[in-house]
Motif scaffolding. Structure first.
Motif: not given
Length: 135
Positions: A89-111
């Motif tokens: 779901e995270e990349f269905r509408h978000l280009n999965p560049s390394a930059e976006n993958i790293a940001r998504v991982i951070w966003d998942i982990l932070r909470p």
């Protein structure tokens, strides 16, 4: 005193760099081989860094077994051996560049990480190409 602890993990995933608003020709011009309509894959190396004070009772900044378990359940199980564009779901509408993958991982982990700890995510797409996101 602040110290940094790190955990390294690996996952394999396919993706296609593609901007849906552009033509196939423009995507090929901007992203080259990475815009292959049949996708391509990487053996990603992920390094998660937590920085903070050492707990005087445990001697830990953070229990690395807990970090390992968190990475398995929240990141590896979600992204390993997946097509990021099609299977997540995270990349269905978000280009999965390394930059976006790293940001998504951070966003998942932070909470899931105590607020008093600084979190940094480093993602190697290849041996020579990597990004770091600190929030």
């Amino acid at each position: 005193m602040k110290l940094t602890v790190c955990r390294k993990e690996h996952f394999n995933a396919a993706h296609r760099l593609y901007n849906q608003a552009w033509s196939d020709e423009k995507n090929a011009e901007i992203f080259g081989k990475c815009s292959n309509p049949n996708y391509h894959g990487h053996n990603y190396e992920l390094i998660v860094k937590l920085s903070g004070a050492i707990d005087p009772e445990t001697g830990y900044v953070y229990d690395l077994k807990k970090l390992s378990d968190l990475l398995k359940t929240e990141i590896l199980d979600r992204f390993d051996h997946k097509n990021l564009n099609l299977d997540t779901e995270e990349f269905r509408h978000l280009n999965p560049s390394a930059e976006n993958i790293a940001r998504v991982i951070w966003d998942i982990l932070r909470p899931n990480i105590r607020e008093d700890l600084e979190l940094a995510v480093t993602l190697y797409e290849t041996e020579r190409n990597f990004v770091e996101y600190n929030g």
